[in-house]
Design an enzyme around this catalytic site. Structure first.
Site, PDB file in Angstrom:
ATOM      1  N   HIS A 165       2.054  -1.597   5.839  1.00 27.08           N
ATOM      2  CA  HIS A 165       2.252  -2.739   6.732  1.00 27.08           C
ATOM      3  C   HIS A 165       1.240  -2.715   7.879  1.00 27.08           C
ATOM      4  CE1 HIS A 165       5.712  -4.558   4.948  1.00 27.08           C
ATOM      5  NE2 HIS A 165       6.508  -3.520   5.136  1.00 27.08           N
ATOM      6  N   GLU A 168       6.504  -7.372   1.752  1.00 27.32           N
ATOM      7  CA  GLU A 168       7.133  -6.186   1.177  1.00 27.32           C
ATOM      8  C   GLU A 168       6.472  -5.800  -0.144  1.00 27.32           C
ATOM      9  OE1 GLU A 168       9.353  -4.183   2.654  1.00 27.32           O
ATOM     10  OE2 GLU A 168       9.006  -5.509   4.355  1.00 27.32           O
ATOM     11  N   HIS A 214       4.440   3.228   2.561  1.00 28.21           N
ATOM     12  CA  HIS A 214       4.800   1.807   2.588  1.00 28.21           C
ATOM     13  C   HIS A 214       4.687   1.262   4.004  1.00 28.21           C
ATOM     14  CE1 HIS A 214       7.448  -1.774   1.784  1.00 28.21           C
ATOM     15  NE2 HIS A 214       7.782  -1.547   3.047  1.00 28.21           N
ATOM     16  N   GLU A 215       5.250   1.979   4.977  1.00 28.77           N
ATOM     17  CA  GLU A 215       5.207   1.508   6.360  1.00 28.77           C
ATOM     18  C   GLU A 215       3.783   1.478   6.904  1.00 28.77           C
ATOM     19  OE1 GLU A 215       7.654   0.074   7.599  1.00 28.77           O
ATOM     20  OE2 GLU A 215       9.046   0.694   6.031  1.00 28.77           O
TER      21      GLU A 215
END
Length: 293
Positions: free
Chosen positions: A144, A217, A140-141
């Site tokens: 980003h 997100e 997930h990070e």
């Protein structure tokens, strides 16, 4: 995915223009009230310089404010290997890896582009997550990073702070400073309108920031799930964050949008102005993705 990245780059330009218009409008109103267009020039130049400053240094500020400590592979092989494997899988440059000594489970990414990125995880996250869940969180990070969300977040953060700072100066000048003869002799309608704008502009800027952060997100969740091909692991990690989450020891609202889970104290206003979409909605989307794999 490439369309999402291109959209984020376009959004970056659009948001910069929107914020500069808001800042310029405040400067223009101040110049009308105080009969000096020098104010407008100073405000615009100052805002642009501040945005450039934030573009290059905001990530370092975020890491410092969170208390993040840089690590090597020897310091924490588990976290390092997860990030390294994900970087190799996605063809993303290996980011700098940090650990935040905090029992609250959380993680964030920062930087201006994939070549200058950093990822951080708290000790609470490392203690709580299984290997698959940790991989989902770090995917997930890295999502980003790959989607250029980190650049967009840094710019939005910087310009939001700039608008709040300018509006605060504007209000102080209107009530306590400036040329009182000009104030008294000027158009009261312009003065009232200017004061309203100075109050509303930071609120509008914050709402834009929240809207951008929430969409980021969702996109990072989808990117992370597509990377690992295991959306259920990220969904499980998010449910753990909801069940065991707690306020961070070093709370800072200006960087709340960077974390995977809201690091601030819960409350009615915190929920209304949360930088994150509700976790049940994020989990539902991930479960829908999992059913399609």
């Amino acid at each position: 995915m490439y369309r999402a990245i291109a959209r984020n780059k376009r959004n970056t330009v659009f948001i910069i223009l929107l914020f500069l218009i808001l800042i310029g409008a405040l400067g223009w109103l101040a110049s009308l009230i105080y009969h000096s267009y020098t104010i407008l020039v100073v405000v615009l130049v100052g805002a642009i310089l501040y945005a450039l400053f934030q573009y290059y240094l905001a990530s370092s500020q975020a890491l410092s404010m969170s208390g993040a400590i840089p690590i090597t592979k020897a310091d924490n092989p588990r976290l390092w290997n997860v990030v390294e494997n994900l970087s190799i899988t996605t063809g993303t440059p290996m980011p700098a890896v940090y650990i935040v000594n905090d029992p609250a489970p959380n993680a964030f990414a920062t930087g201006r582009d994939p070549q200058h990125a950093s990822v951080a995880a708290t000790t609470g996250l490392l203690d709580l997550m299984t290997d698959a869940e940790l991989e989902g969180v770090m995917a997930h990070e890295l999502g980003h990073v790959r989607n250029y969300d980190i650049r967009l977040g840094m710019i939005v953060f910087g310009l939001t702070v700039a608008i709040g700072f300018i509006a605060d100066i504007f209000l102080r000048m209107a009530f306590f400073g400036g040329n009182r003869n000009n104030n008294n002799g000027g158009n009261p309608v312009v003065l009232v309108f200017g004061l309203i704008a100075a109050i509303v502009a930071p609120l509008v800027a914050t709402l834009v920031q929240l809207a951008v952060s929430r969409q980021r997100e969702y996109l990072a969740d989808a990117t992370g799930a597509m990377t690992t091909r295991h959306p259920d692991a990220l969904a499980s990690a998010l449910l753990k964050l909801e069940a065991y989450g707690r306020p961070m020891q070093k709370q800072n609202s200006s960087m709340a949008h960077l974390w995977i889970n809201d690091p601030l104290k819960p409350g009615l206003m915190a929920r209304l102005f949360s930088t994150h979409p509700p976790i049940p909605q994020r989990v539902e989307r991930l479960q829908e993705m999992g059913s399609s794999f």
